[in-house]
Design an enzyme around this catalytic site. Structure first.
Site, PDB file in Angstrom:
ATOM      1  N   GLY A  28       3.528   0.864   3.709  1.00 43.15           N
ATOM      2  CA  GLY A  28       2.356   1.481   4.135  1.00 43.15           C
ATOM      3  C   GLY A  28       1.099   0.775   3.858  1.00 43.15           C
ATOM      4  N   PHE A  29      -0.057   1.511   4.049  1.00 44.58           N
ATOM      5  CA  PHE A  29      -1.397   0.702   3.957  1.00 44.58           C
ATOM      6  C   PHE A  29      -1.680  -0.135   2.871  1.00 44.58           C
ATOM      7  CE2 PHE A  29      -5.779   2.070   2.123  1.00 44.58           C
ATOM      8  CZ  PHE A  29      -6.269   0.888   2.949  1.00 44.58           C
ATOM      9  N   ASP A  49      11.421   0.945   1.524  1.00 43.51           N
ATOM     10  CA  ASP A  49      10.794   1.729   2.408  1.00 43.51           C
ATOM     11  C   ASP A  49      11.503   2.864   3.454  1.00 43.51           C
ATOM     12  OD1 ASP A  49       8.344   2.962   4.424  1.00 43.51           O
ATOM     13  OD2 ASP A  49       7.006   1.689   2.760  1.00 43.51           O
ATOM     14  N   GLY A  54       5.008   4.826   6.978  1.00 46.64           N
ATOM     15  CA  GLY A  54       4.540   3.325   6.934  1.00 46.64           C
ATOM     16  C   GLY A  54       4.811   3.155   8.452  1.00 46.64           C
ATOM     17  N   ALA A 132       1.779   4.082  -8.633  1.00 41.51           N
ATOM     18  CA  ALA A 132       0.603   4.214  -7.924  1.00 41.51           C
ATOM     19  C   ALA A 132       0.204   5.795  -8.130  1.00 41.51           C
ATOM     20  CB  ALA A 132       0.660   3.628  -6.728  1.00 41.51           C
ATOM     21  N   TYR A 163       0.984  17.410  -3.453  1.00 43.36           N
ATOM     22  CA  TYR A 163       0.534  15.959  -3.662  1.00 43.36           C
ATOM     23  C   TYR A 163       0.089  15.734  -5.006  1.00 43.36           C
ATOM     24  CZ  TYR A 163      -1.751  11.437  -2.995  1.00 43.36           C
ATOM     25  OH  TYR A 163      -1.891   9.999  -3.045  1.00 43.36           O
ATOM     26  N   LYS A 167       2.247  14.090  -8.100  1.00 46.72           N
ATOM     27  CA  LYS A 167       1.799  12.847  -8.651  1.00 46.72           C
ATOM     28  C   LYS A 167       1.606  13.097 -10.380  1.00 46.72           C
ATOM     29  CE  LYS A 167       1.142   9.867  -5.570  1.00 46.72           C
ATOM     30  NZ  LYS A 167       1.801   8.545  -5.748  1.00 46.72           N
ATOM     31  N   THR A 193      -9.268   4.528  -1.239  1.00 51.55           N
ATOM     32  CA  THR A 193      -9.195   3.308  -0.386  1.00 51.55           C
ATOM     33  C   THR A 193      -9.203   3.118   0.878  1.00 51.55           C
ATOM     34  OG1 THR A 193      -8.142   2.403  -2.672  1.00 51.55           O
ATOM     35  CG2 THR A 193      -7.928   0.983  -0.851  1.00 51.55           C
TER      36      THR A 193
HETATM   37  P1  NAD Z   1       1.006   5.329   3.183  1.00 55.61           P
HETATM   38  O1  NAD Z   1       1.308   6.609   3.781  1.00 55.61           O
HETATM   39  O2  NAD Z   1       0.370   4.380   4.216  1.00 55.61           O
HETATM   40  O3  NAD Z   1       2.303   4.324   2.444  1.00 55.61           O
HETATM   41  C1  NAD Z   1       3.197   5.334   1.945  1.00 55.61           C
HETATM   42  C2  NAD Z   1       4.481   4.352   2.146  1.00 55.61           C
HETATM   43  O4  NAD Z   1       5.522   5.064   1.343  1.00 55.61           O
HETATM   44  C3  NAD Z   1       4.755   4.350   3.549  1.00 55.61           C
HETATM   45  O5  NAD Z   1       5.330   3.210   3.956  1.00 55.61           O
HETATM   46  C4  NAD Z   1       5.977   5.381   3.673  1.00 55.61           C
HETATM   47  O6  NAD Z   1       6.897   5.092   4.596  1.00 55.61           O
HETATM   48  C5  NAD Z   1       6.732   5.105   2.174  1.00 55.61           C
HETATM   49  N1  NAD Z   1       7.505   6.207   1.863  1.00 55.61           N
HETATM   50  C6  NAD Z   1       7.071   7.670   1.752  1.00 55.61           C
HETATM   51  N2  NAD Z   1       8.132   8.327   1.160  1.00 55.61           N
HETATM   52  C7  NAD Z   1       9.199   7.436   0.784  1.00 55.61           C
HETATM   53  C8  NAD Z   1      10.433   7.600   0.564  1.00 55.61           C
HETATM   54  N3  NAD Z   1      10.914   8.716  -0.014  1.00 55.61           N
HETATM   55  N4  NAD Z   1      11.278   6.573   0.056  1.00 55.61           N
HETATM   56  C9  NAD Z   1      10.633   5.414   0.612  1.00 55.61           C
HETATM   57  N5  NAD Z   1       9.430   5.126   1.200  1.00 55.61           N
HETATM   58  C10 NAD Z   1       8.657   6.239   1.407  1.00 55.61           C
HETATM   59  O7  NAD Z   1      -0.027   5.649   2.040  1.00 55.61           O
HETATM   60  P2  NAD Z   1      -1.174   4.498   1.257  1.00 55.61           P
HETATM   61  O8  NAD Z   1      -2.391   4.876   1.414  1.00 55.61           O
HETATM   62  O9  NAD Z   1      -0.633   3.026   1.376  1.00 55.61           O
HETATM   63  O10 NAD Z   1      -0.636   5.136  -0.460  1.00 55.61           O
HETATM   64  C11 NAD Z   1       0.480   4.291  -0.986  1.00 55.61           C
HETATM   65  C12 NAD Z   1       0.619   4.719  -2.349  1.00 55.61           C
HETATM   66  O11 NAD Z   1      -0.819   4.565  -3.267  1.00 55.61           O
HETATM   67  C13 NAD Z   1       0.798   6.251  -2.570  1.00 55.61           C
HETATM   68  O12 NAD Z   1       1.622   6.601  -3.657  1.00 55.61           O
HETATM   69  C14 NAD Z   1      -0.280   7.024  -2.832  1.00 55.61           C
HETATM   70  O13 NAD Z   1      -0.403   8.330  -3.267  1.00 55.61           O
HETATM   71  C15 NAD Z   1      -1.110   6.078  -3.501  1.00 55.61           C
HETATM   72  N6  NAD Z   1      -2.582   6.304  -3.395  1.00 55.61           N
HETATM   73  C16 NAD Z   1      -3.148   5.740  -2.401  1.00 55.61           C
HETATM   74  C17 NAD Z   1      -4.617   6.043  -2.162  1.00 55.61           C
HETATM   75  C18 NAD Z   1      -5.491   5.747  -1.002  1.00 55.61           C
HETATM   76  O14 NAD Z   1      -6.510   5.642  -0.839  1.00 55.61           O
HETATM   77  N7  NAD Z   1      -4.967   4.857   0.314  1.00 55.61           N
HETATM   78  C19 NAD Z   1      -5.464   6.745  -3.169  1.00 55.61           C
HETATM   79  C20 NAD Z   1      -4.831   7.200  -4.079  1.00 55.61           C
HETATM   80  C21 NAD Z   1      -3.259   6.905  -4.510  1.00 55.61           C
END
Ligand code: NAD
Length: 343
Positions: A28-29, A49, A54, A132, A163, A167, A193
């Site tokens: 993911g990001f 993943d 992602g 996270a 969501y 969490k 972020t």
């Molecule tokens: P994203 O959607 O880009 O990445 C999430 C990743 O998790 C993806 O690659 C997805 O394929 C994978 N995924 C989802 N369900 C899955 C499963 N059951 N098994 C295996 N892989 C799985 O999101 P992100 O922005 O990169 O966020 C990553 C983490 O950080 C998340 O847990 C999110 O809650 C947390 N977070 C992100 C932010 C933000 O601003 N980006 C803020 C708060 C918390």
């Protein structure tokens, strides 16, 4: 592939302390930035993943690297996998409102079963575990800025509940493993972020604003646009997250930017930085969209010596430059071949 940018002190600290890191959600990001940072700093990284949100392209450059392994699997079934490691970073979860609304049950499942499985694996190998988590555990906060001891204002049946509650449950599970099994755990509450590699179609404001401004389409602002966010550039969030991983602190700890901006103000800055002709279009307000969000980061500063360094303007410019490069690359070179295409 190693990046030309040297790893941060926090990334190096983590790689020195932990030799083999398991990361869920690494495609993911946020996860892909962490993977790259750790591999560059010298750690061995195994990424699990399911590619539900992602992208293979985020990690394609690392495939074949001797210190990187990519496993396509659902984190919920991971408890039975044999992946020796000394650090587990659990990021797997849909994260944008558009994704977690579409994948509501999967979001609840990965927050509960996925977290249980990741904790089970950490316990088996006596690894440190970092969750996270998110500012969404504070819901639509009645206290401002939010400190970690604020317990939140969450609607358990509302449109964001899949969501927010997933969490909150994941935090409870993490705390229970620490209490029952003495598992070494930490909880990072990450605030909004942004940065390169966010999907333009995931519905989050910054990638959508940038994509539309680059093509001179109107920028859609929900409601009057007076709702605020405090945004953190991805490199700063990754530094904070890895500082927590490398420490012995369990948190929970807020990781986020403290520069608060309205969504309307953000749209205007994006238009200005791009030099776009886009107009601003006000559309219906989102139901239960939090009005204000800003972390109190004194705990992160005190325990981890962490604070964000990159200004909003600089972070936006880096994100805009990356979006421009991506759009010229996708109109030129062949796309990355995805060995894990969606059915
Ligand atoms: P994203 O959607 O880009 O990445 C999430 C990743 O998790 C993806 O690659 C997805 O394929 C994978 N995924 C989802 N369900 C899955 C499963 N059951 N098994 C295996 N892989 C799985 O999101 P992100 O922005 O990169 O966020 C990553 C983490 O950080 C998340 O847990 C999110 O809650 C947390 N977070 C992100 C932010 C933000 O601003 N980006 C803020 C708060 C918390």
């Amino acid at each position: 592939m190693e990046t030309e940018v040297p790893p941060s002190i926090e990334g190096r600290g983590c790689a020195e302390k932990f030799k083999r890191v398991l990361i869920t959600g690494g495609a993911g990001f946020l996860g892909s930035h962490i993977v790259l940072e750790l591999v560059t700093a010298g750690a061995e990284v195994v990424c699990v993943d399911d590619f539900s949100t992602g992208q293979y392209a985020n990690l394609a450059a690392l495939v074949g690297h001797p210190r990187f392994t990519l496993i396509k699997a659902d984190a919920c079934g991971m408890g039975s996998l044999h992946i020796p490691c000394d650090l587990v970073l659990h990021l797997a979860s849909p994260a944008s409102p558009r994704d977690y609304t579409r994948l509501s049950l999967e979001t609840l499942q990965v927050g509960s079963q996925g977290t249980f499985a990741a904790l089970t694996l950490a316990r088996r190998f006596r690894a440190r575990f970092v969750l996270a988590s998110t500012s969404e555990v504070y819901g639509d906060p009645l206290e401002h800025p939010q400190k970690e001891d604020y317990r939140g204002n969450v609607n358990s049946t509302g449109p964001r509940s899949m969501y927010d509650e997933a969490k909150r449950y994941a935090e409870a599970l993490t705390s229970a493993f620490a209490a029952r099994y003495d598992t070494d755990v930490a909880i990072a509450r990450i605030f909004n972020t942004y940065g390169p590699r966010m999907r333009a179609d995931d519905g989050r404001a910054i990638p959508e604003f940038i994509e539309r401004a680059l093509t001179n389409q109107p920028l859609r602002v929900h409601g009057d646009g007076g709702q605020t966010r405090s945004l953190c550039y991805v490199d700063d969030t990754v530094r904070g997250f890895l500082a927590l991983a490398a420490s012995s602190f369990s948190g929970p700890v807020n990781i986020g930017g403290t520069e608060e901006i309205t969504l309307l103000g953000l749209a205007k800055i994006v238009i200005k930085l791009i030099g776009s002709k886009s107009a601003i279009q006000h559309v219906d307000a989102k139901h239960e969209d939090p009005r204000r969000r800003r972390p109190d980061i004194s705990r992160a500063h005190g325990h981890l010596k962490w604070a964000p360094r990159i200004t909003l303007r600089d972070g936006l410019m880096r994100t805009i430059d990356a979006a421009r490069r991506l759009s010229s690359a996708s109109t030129g070179a062949a796309a990355v071949r995805d060995p894990f295409p969606q059915p």
